[in-house]
Scaffold this motif. Structure first.
Motif, PDB file in Angstrom:
ATOM      1  N   CYS A  97       0.833  -1.207   0.000  1.00 38.40           N
ATOM      2  CA  CYS A  97       0.000   0.000   0.000  1.00 38.40           C
ATOM      3  C   CYS A  97       0.867   1.255   0.000  1.00 38.40           C
ATOM      4  CB  CYS A  97      -0.921  -0.018   1.215  1.00 38.40           C
ATOM      5  SG  CYS A  97      -2.224   1.234   1.180  1.00 38.40           S
ATOM      6  N   VAL A  98       1.938   1.230   0.787  1.00 34.15           N
ATOM      7  CA  VAL A  98       2.866   2.372   0.835  1.00 34.15           C
ATOM      8  C   VAL A  98       3.483   2.609  -0.542  1.00 34.15           C
ATOM      9  CG1 VAL A  98       5.053   3.208   1.770  1.00 34.15           C
ATOM     10  CG2 VAL A  98       3.393   2.126   3.291  1.00 34.15           C
ATOM     11  N   VAL A  99       3.907   1.543  -1.195  1.00 27.55           N
ATOM     12  CA  VAL A  99       4.519   1.655  -2.531  1.00 27.55           C
ATOM     13  C   VAL A  99       3.513   2.234  -3.525  1.00 27.55           C
ATOM     14  CG1 VAL A  99       5.430   0.337  -4.483  1.00 27.55           C
ATOM     15  CG2 VAL A  99       6.219  -0.159  -2.163  1.00 27.55           C
ATOM     16  N   GLN A 100       2.258   1.740  -3.474  1.00 23.84           N
ATOM     17  CA  GLN A 100       1.224   2.260  -4.372  1.00 23.84           C
ATOM     18  C   GLN A 100       0.996   3.747  -4.145  1.00 23.84           C
ATOM     19  OE1 GLN A 100      -2.567   0.338  -4.411  1.00 23.84           O
ATOM     20  NE2 GLN A 100      -1.923  -1.256  -5.816  1.00 23.84           N
ATOM     21  N   LEU A 101       0.842   4.139  -2.891  1.00 19.04           N
ATOM     22  CA  LEU A 101       0.570   5.538  -2.569  1.00 19.04           C
ATOM     23  C   LEU A 101       1.724   6.429  -3.004  1.00 19.04           C
ATOM     24  CD1 LEU A 101      -1.211   7.683  -1.181  1.00 19.04           C
ATOM     25  CD2 LEU A 101      -0.027   7.150   0.955  1.00 19.04           C
ATOM     26  N   PHE A 102       2.954   6.028  -2.677  1.00 16.98           N
ATOM     27  CA  PHE A 102       4.128   6.821  -3.033  1.00 16.98           C
ATOM     28  C   PHE A 102       4.252   6.941  -4.555  1.00 16.98           C
ATOM     29  CE2 PHE A 102       8.551   7.729  -3.896  1.00 16.98           C
ATOM     30  CZ  PHE A 102       8.892   8.646  -2.915  1.00 16.98           C
ATOM     31  N   SER A 103       4.063   5.829  -5.257  1.00 15.27           N
ATOM     32  CA  SER A 103       4.160   5.845  -6.724  1.00 15.27           C
ATOM     33  C   SER A 103       3.090   6.733  -7.326  1.00 15.27           C
ATOM     34  CB  SER A 103       4.035   4.425  -7.272  1.00 15.27           C
ATOM     35  OG  SER A 103       5.044   3.582  -6.756  1.00 15.27           O
ATOM     36  N   PHE A 104       1.873   6.609  -6.811  1.00 12.33           N
ATOM     37  CA  PHE A 104       0.740   7.373  -7.331  1.00 12.33           C
ATOM     38  C   PHE A 104       0.983   8.872  -7.166  1.00 12.33           C
ATOM     39  CE2 PHE A 104      -3.658   8.938  -7.374  1.00 12.33           C
ATOM     40  CZ  PHE A 104      -4.176   8.225  -8.450  1.00 12.33           C
ATOM     41  N   LEU A 105       1.427   9.272  -5.957  1.00  9.57           N
ATOM     42  CA  LEU A 105       1.655  10.695  -5.689  1.00  9.57           C
ATOM     43  C   LEU A 105       2.846  11.246  -6.458  1.00  9.57           C
ATOM     44  CD1 LEU A 105       1.051  10.797  -1.820  1.00  9.57           C
ATOM     45  CD2 LEU A 105      -0.437  11.733  -3.596  1.00  9.57           C
ATOM     46  N   SER A 106       3.938  10.489  -6.499  1.00 11.50           N
ATOM     47  CA  SER A 106       5.146  10.990  -7.159  1.00 11.50           C
ATOM     48  C   SER A 106       4.982  11.033  -8.676  1.00 11.50           C
ATOM     49  CB  SER A 106       6.355  10.132  -6.774  1.00 11.50           C
ATOM     50  OG  SER A 106       6.161   8.782  -7.142  1.00 11.50           O
ATOM     51  N   VAL A 107       4.557   9.927  -9.262  1.00 12.00           N
ATOM     52  CA  VAL A 107       4.442   9.864 -10.728  1.00 12.00           C
ATOM     53  C   VAL A 107       3.354  10.802 -11.229  1.00 12.00           C
ATOM     54  CG1 VAL A 107       3.932   8.363 -12.687  1.00 12.00           C
ATOM     55  CG2 VAL A 107       5.351   7.516 -10.819  1.00 12.00           C
ATOM     56  N   GLY A 108       2.227  10.860 -10.491  1.00 14.43           N
ATOM     57  CA  GLY A 108       1.160  11.783 -10.893  1.00 14.43           C
ATOM     58  C   GLY A 108       1.628  13.224 -10.871  1.00 14.43           C
ATOM     59  N   GLY A 109       2.368  13.611  -9.824  1.00 12.38           N
ATOM     60  CA  GLY A 109       2.886  14.971  -9.732  1.00 12.38           C
ATOM     61  C   GLY A 109       3.894  15.282 -10.823  1.00 12.38           C
TER      62      GLY A 109
END
Length: 308
Positions: A97-109
């Motif tokens: 879940c942490v990896v998903q959240l971090f990836s989602f926020l970083s890549v989206g930004g």
């Protein structure tokens, strides 16, 4: 944190579309097909931009990075979603879940800011054609890319820990198919307004500010195109920007639609499908948009395939 509040031991349950079991198999087939096309299309764009010397320009340098981000965006959540759609197990580990959240926020930004950088590149190409190579020199391109990556990573580094450490009083059912920040914040059993306000501030800087820069760039481009006297010249200038404008419309359109939805259950389902759209459909469409509407990319593809 008390054990009853600690999701790190038990992980999370991604509710997703589990209330519609008949829909899950249809979604598995559709998502697997679209994900395969997205992987193939974006990998092809990256390889073409590396292998063909004619594509060693700022526009295709940014395009290759966009394709890489699309690969990361989809891969951060779609494989886990396919696993959950296939069987009865809807769980995801805390680390996952942490990896998903971090990836989602970083890549989206990063992608939001990269789209603004690409708009500036198109502005320079259309409005300053004689000075384009001087303006978009390699050092500036690398600097702009570094700003995009740095901003996205800062967003993820700040917001991921704040979101994951919110007390949830034993709640571990995420009403989504991925560990998205709004869904995780809604699970909190404490006052999360400070986290929401900080997320709003980051959204202004990483989503709305780049969108404003994109609109300003295309405003100048529109004025420059209208000054071109020949129809052929206007069409050429429009064609230069049309692929990027289409990608921007798809990406930002889906984000704006999702966050304008009210909080009822029907809109939550719409939100899931909208998230799925910009996590999977947009990354799948981007290579097709740039391939079908771009002579250089089509020429490079024919060259790699050995066709004249």
């Amino acid at each position: 944190m008390e054990k009853s509040n600690d999701s790190s031991e038990y992980g999370f349950i991604l509710v997703g579309f589990s209330d519609r079991p008949k829909l899950e198999m249809v979604l598995f087939i559709v998502n697997f097909t679209l994900y395969s096309v997205a992987i193939l299309g974006n990998s092809t764009i990256i390889l073409l931009c590396i292998l063909d010397p004619r594509l060693h320009t700022p526009m295709y340098f940014f395009l290759a990075n966009l394709s890489f981000l699309d690969l990361c965006f989809s891969t951060s959540c779609i494989p886990q979603m396919l696993v959950n759609l296939w069987g009865p197990d809807k769980s995801i580990s805390y680390a996952g879940c942490v990896v998903q959240l971090f990836s989602f926020l970083s890549v989206g930004g990063i992608e939001c800011i990269l789209l603004a950088v690409m708009a500036y590149d198109r502005y320079a190409a259309v409005c300053k054609p004689l000075h384009y190579t001087v303006i978009m020199h390699p050092q500036l391109c690398l600097g702009l890319l570094a700003v995009a990556w740095g901003s996205g990573l800062v967003n993820a580094i700040v917001m991921s820990p704040l979101t994951m450490t919110l007390s949830r009083c034993g709640r571990h059912r995420v009403n989504h198919f991925l560990c998205e920040m709004p869904a995780l914040i809604k699970m909190a059993c404490v006052d999360a307004r400070a986290v929401e306000m900080l997320a709003f501030a980051f959204a202004i800087l990483i989503v709305l500010l780049p969108l404003t820069l994109i609109l300003v760039s295309y405003g100048y481009i529109a004025v420059a195109v209208l000054k071109i006297k020949s129809a052929a010249g206007r069409w050429k200038a429009f064609n230069t920007c049309s692929s990027h404008l289409t990608v921007v419309s798809l990406f930002y359109g889906s984000i704006i639609y999702m966050y304008m939805q009210p909080g009822n259950s029907s809109s939550q389902d719409h939100g899931k499908f909208t998230t799925l759209f910009y996590n999977l459909v947009t990354p799948m469409l981007n290579p097709l948009i740039y391939t079908l509407r771009n002579k250089e990319v089509k020429g490079a593809l024919k060259k790699v395939l050995g066709k004249k």
